[in-house]
Write a protein that holds these residues in place. Structure first.
Motif, short mmCIF file in Angstrom:
data_model
loop_
_atom_site.label_atom_id
_atom_site.label_comp_id
_atom_site.label_asym_id
_atom_site.label_seq_id
_atom_site.Cartn_x
_atom_site.Cartn_y
_atom_site.Cartn_z
N MET A 1 24.54 54.99 32.88
CA MET A 1 24.79 53.45 33.11
C MET A 1 25.03 52.86 31.69
SD MET A 1 23.49 50.75 35.65
CE MET A 1 22.84 49.51 34.80
N GLY A 2 26.21 52.32 31.58
CA GLY A 2 26.70 51.81 30.50
C GLY A 2 26.79 50.20 30.65
N LEU A 3 27.16 49.60 29.43
CA LEU A 3 27.24 48.05 29.65
C LEU A 3 28.67 47.80 28.88
CD1 LEU A 3 24.66 45.34 28.80
CD2 LEU A 3 27.23 44.91 28.22
N ILE A 4 29.37 47.31 29.83
CA ILE A 4 30.82 47.17 29.41
C ILE A 4 31.03 45.51 29.29
CG2 ILE A 4 33.19 47.27 29.88
CD1 ILE A 4 32.52 50.01 30.90
N VAL A 5 31.76 45.02 28.02
CA VAL A 5 32.24 43.61 28.11
C VAL A 5 33.80 43.77 28.38
CG1 VAL A 5 32.57 41.59 26.66
CG2 VAL A 5 30.29 42.79 26.47
N GLN A 6 34.14 43.09 29.37
CA GLN A 6 35.62 42.79 29.55
C GLN A 6 36.16 41.46 29.19
OE1 GLN A 6 36.30 44.16 33.55
NE2 GLN A 6 36.27 46.29 32.95
N LYS A 7 37.33 41.19 28.62
CA LYS A 7 37.79 40.00 28.28
C LYS A 7 39.27 39.77 29.07
CE LYS A 7 40.63 36.81 26.15
NZ LYS A 7 42.05 36.94 25.59
N TYR A 8 39.49 38.85 29.73
CA TYR A 8 40.75 38.81 30.39
C TYR A 8 41.60 37.43 29.83
CZ TYR A 8 39.53 42.28 33.65
OH TYR A 8 39.12 43.52 34.02
N GLY A 9 42.61 37.37 29.36
CA GLY A 9 43.28 36.30 28.80
C GLY A 9 43.95 35.37 29.82
N GLY A 10 44.61 34.29 29.32
CA GLY A 10 45.11 33.32 30.13
C GLY A 10 46.29 33.67 31.32
N THR A 11 46.98 34.44 30.87
CA THR A 11 48.05 35.00 31.78
C THR A 11 47.60 35.81 32.79
OG1 THR A 11 48.52 36.93 29.92
CG2 THR A 11 50.24 34.95 30.33
N SER A 12 46.42 36.52 32.54
CA SER A 12 45.62 37.43 33.47
C SER A 12 45.04 36.76 34.62
CB SER A 12 44.71 38.44 32.88
OG SER A 12 45.25 39.06 31.92
N VAL A 13 44.64 35.37 34.33
CA VAL A 13 44.08 34.53 35.44
C VAL A 13 44.91 33.17 35.68
CG1 VAL A 13 41.70 35.40 34.75
CG2 VAL A 13 42.59 33.45 33.64
N ALA A 14 46.04 33.48 35.69
CA ALA A 14 46.97 32.16 35.60
C ALA A 14 47.38 31.85 36.93
CB ALA A 14 48.35 32.42 34.93
N THR A 15 46.99 32.75 37.93
CA THR A 15 47.28 32.33 39.53
C THR A 15 46.21 32.88 40.32
OG1 THR A 15 48.53 34.17 39.96
CG2 THR A 15 49.89 32.46 39.32
N PRO A 16 45.86 32.22 41.54
CA PRO A 16 44.73 32.58 42.17
C PRO A 16 44.95 33.99 42.69
CG PRO A 16 45.50 30.59 43.38
CD PRO A 16 46.54 31.15 42.12
N GLU A 17 46.37 34.70 42.77
CA GLU A 17 46.53 35.97 42.95
C GLU A 17 45.98 36.92 42.00
OE1 GLU A 17 46.98 37.72 45.85
OE2 GLU A 17 47.09 35.72 46.74
N ARG A 18 46.26 36.49 40.79
CA ARG A 18 45.88 37.10 39.47
C ARG A 18 44.08 37.12 39.30
NH1 ARG A 18 50.44 36.24 35.04
NH2 ARG A 18 52.11 37.18 36.30
N VAL A 19 43.61 36.10 39.67
CA VAL A 19 42.08 35.93 39.64
C VAL A 19 41.64 36.85 40.72
CG1 VAL A 19 40.06 34.52 40.08
CG2 VAL A 19 42.16 33.65 39.01
N LYS A 20 42.28 37.02 41.75
CA LYS A 20 41.52 38.08 42.72
C LYS A 20 41.85 39.44 42.21
CE LYS A 20 43.22 35.48 46.33
NZ LYS A 20 43.98 35.58 47.89
N HIS A 21 42.85 39.77 41.54
CA HIS A 21 43.04 41.20 40.97
C HIS A 21 42.16 41.16 39.91
CE1 HIS A 21 45.56 44.21 39.17
NE2 HIS A 21 45.08 43.99 37.96
N VAL A 22 41.80 40.56 39.18
CA VAL A 22 40.74 40.55 38.24
C VAL A 22 39.42 40.84 38.74
CG1 VAL A 22 39.65 39.38 36.22
CG2 VAL A 22 42.09 39.34 36.47
N ALA A 23 39.08 39.92 39.65
CA ALA A 23 37.88 40.36 40.59
C ALA A 23 37.70 41.77 41.03
CB ALA A 23 37.87 39.19 41.63
N ARG A 24 39.10 42.39 41.38
CA ARG A 24 38.76 43.79 41.89
C ARG A 24 38.61 44.74 40.89
NH1 ARG A 24 43.03 41.76 45.37
NH2 ARG A 24 44.56 42.33 44.07
N ARG A 25 39.21 44.58 39.74
CA ARG A 25 39.04 45.28 38.56
C ARG A 25 37.65 45.14 37.94
NH1 ARG A 25 44.03 47.12 34.71
NH2 ARG A 25 42.54 48.81 34.43
#
Ligand code: ADP
Ligand code: ASP
Ligand code: MG
Length: 405
Positions: free
Chosen positions: A1-25
């Protein structure tokens, strides 16, 4: 098991749909068996909007209050992402920079991270939480909220990855990685599979906003492995690693450009020892970073100095320069925003003569005048008229055959 840091930029969380997409990832990464810490930026356009609001109230807002305002943008994203992850039946908790205790210096609007306290992060991760941290913000030893400069969520991610000893820091954005030039303006750009810390640092500092300069610096200093990739595709992005032997064969790796440049000229300076020191220490005292500097040959005991700063600092830098100019009896100060910087970056440049000449040739063929030049071992930069910069990027990209392998 590893530890991963992920960063999502502004366009990646610009709409509720994209926030949900990021959540799934994010959840998919957790389900693959990793501990996950996520850093998010404010929804796209939010920080610009907040800056605009501030200016409508006060054209020179106090920096402390500016940070108070700007830090709210990221707080929107962390809460929404945590909610979206809860909806997927996974445990997540959002934390501000202050709650984590991302300790910074006191320089409001461009603070530097001094230390990341990992205790709260460890506690939440060991409880099985996905931890979601607000990018771009920190707190001083006096409990004042600070922000880290535009694009600063990248630094938060790298600092977190370093503090936690993460296996990788993934920077998710709206392009598939780092390209041979900004994909928005140059056709035929190629994705670079791998880059050294030095190369990404030079690219970032010469205008490739895909990674913030301070983040590149931090990653190099603490040897944090980065993977810059797209939020919207599964494709492998660009890996940033320590210098490799093979890169020397690549003379020029990329062309970068930067429109956020102000050029300041102080004319008729007395050509005596100590004058440059006086000017540049006055700028340093105001935390203004000077990029290119050129001093003309002395005529009748007088010289001119031209230099560039980022346009966010342009007005303050011009004011400081005017004060110094009056004190030392220079002829006057001129400043302008209509310039841009074009650069070529490549680790193999150092052992290949003629690279700079080829760059100047490509710009000359476009009929464009070069105003300032600076060179380092792996970069050559020119200041040109901003209106010509896109055309020149395309021409230089062609001249160095960057569209071909
Ligand atoms: P984020 O909001 O995810 O932090 P940014 O806008 O800060 O995204 O950075 C991604 C942008 O960087 C891309 O959309 C692209 O236009 C720009 N960019 C500039 N130069 C490059 C380059 N050489 N390679 C990739 N992207 C670049
Ligand atoms: N929201 C901040 C900005 O727009 C920080 C970031 O996006 O990284 O600059
Ligand atoms: Mg960014």
């Amino acid at each position: 098991m590893g530890l991963i840091v992920q960063k999502y930029g502004g366009t990646s969380v610009a709409t509720p749909e994209r926030v949900k997409h990021v959540a799934r990832r994010v959840v998919a990464t957790k389900q693959a068996g990793h501990k996950v810490a996520v850093v998010v930026s404010a929804p796209g356009g939010t920080t610009d909007h907040l800056i605009d609001l501030a200016r409508q109230v006060n054209e020179r807002p106090p920096a402390r209050e500016m940070d108070m305002l700007l830090a709210t943008g990221e707080q929107v994203s962390i809460a929404l992402l945590a909610m979206a992850i809860h909806k997927l039946d996974h445990a997540a908790i959002s934390l501000t920079g202050a709650q984590v205790r991302i300790l910074t210096d006191k320089v409001h609007t461009k603070a530097r991270i001094l230390e990341v306290d990992r205790r709260r992060l460890d506690r939440e991760l060991s409880r099985g939480n996905i931890v979601i941290v607000a990018g771009f913000q920190g707190i001083t030893a006096e409990d004042e909220i600070t922000t880290l400069g535009r694009g600063g969520s990248d630094v938060t991610a790298v600092a977190l990855a370093s503090a936690l000893g993460a296996d990788v820091c993934e920077i998710y954005t709206d392009v598939e990685g780092v390209f041979t030039a900004d994909p928005r303006i140059a056709p035929g750009v190629r994705k670079l599979d791998v880059l050294s810390f030095d190369e990404i640092l030079e690219m970032a500092s010469s205008g490739a906003v895909v990674l913030q300069t301070r983040a590149a610096e931090y990653a190099k200093q603490y040897n944090v492995p980065l993977h810059i990739r797209s939020t919207f595709s599964e494709a492998e992005g660009t890996r940033i690693v320590e210098e490799r032997a093979m890169e020397k064969s690549r003379v020029v790796t990329a062309v970068t450009h930067d429109r956020d440049v102000t050029k300041i000229t102080i004319a008729g300076l007395p050509d005596v020892p100590g004058v440059a020191h006086r000017l540049f220490s006055a700028l340093a005292a105001r935390h203004i970073n000077v990029d290119m500097i050129i001093q003309s040959a002395s005529r009748d005991g007088k010289a001119d100095i031209s230099f560039t700063v980022s346009s966010a600092d342009g007005e303050t830098a011009a004011k400081v320069t005017e004060e110094v100019s009056r004190e030392i009896g220079a002829r006057g100060v001129h400043w302008e925003n209509g310039v841009a910087k074009i650069s070529i970056v490549g680790a193999g440049m150092v052992s290949n003569p003629g690279v700079a000449a080829k760059l100047f040739g490509a710009i000359a063929e476009e009929g464009v005048n070069i105003q300032l030049i600076s060179t380092s071992e792996i970069k050559v930069s020119c200041i040109i008229d901003a209106a010509e910069v896109e055309r020149c990027v395309r021409a230089v990209h062609r001249a160095f055959n960057l569209d071909r392998l």
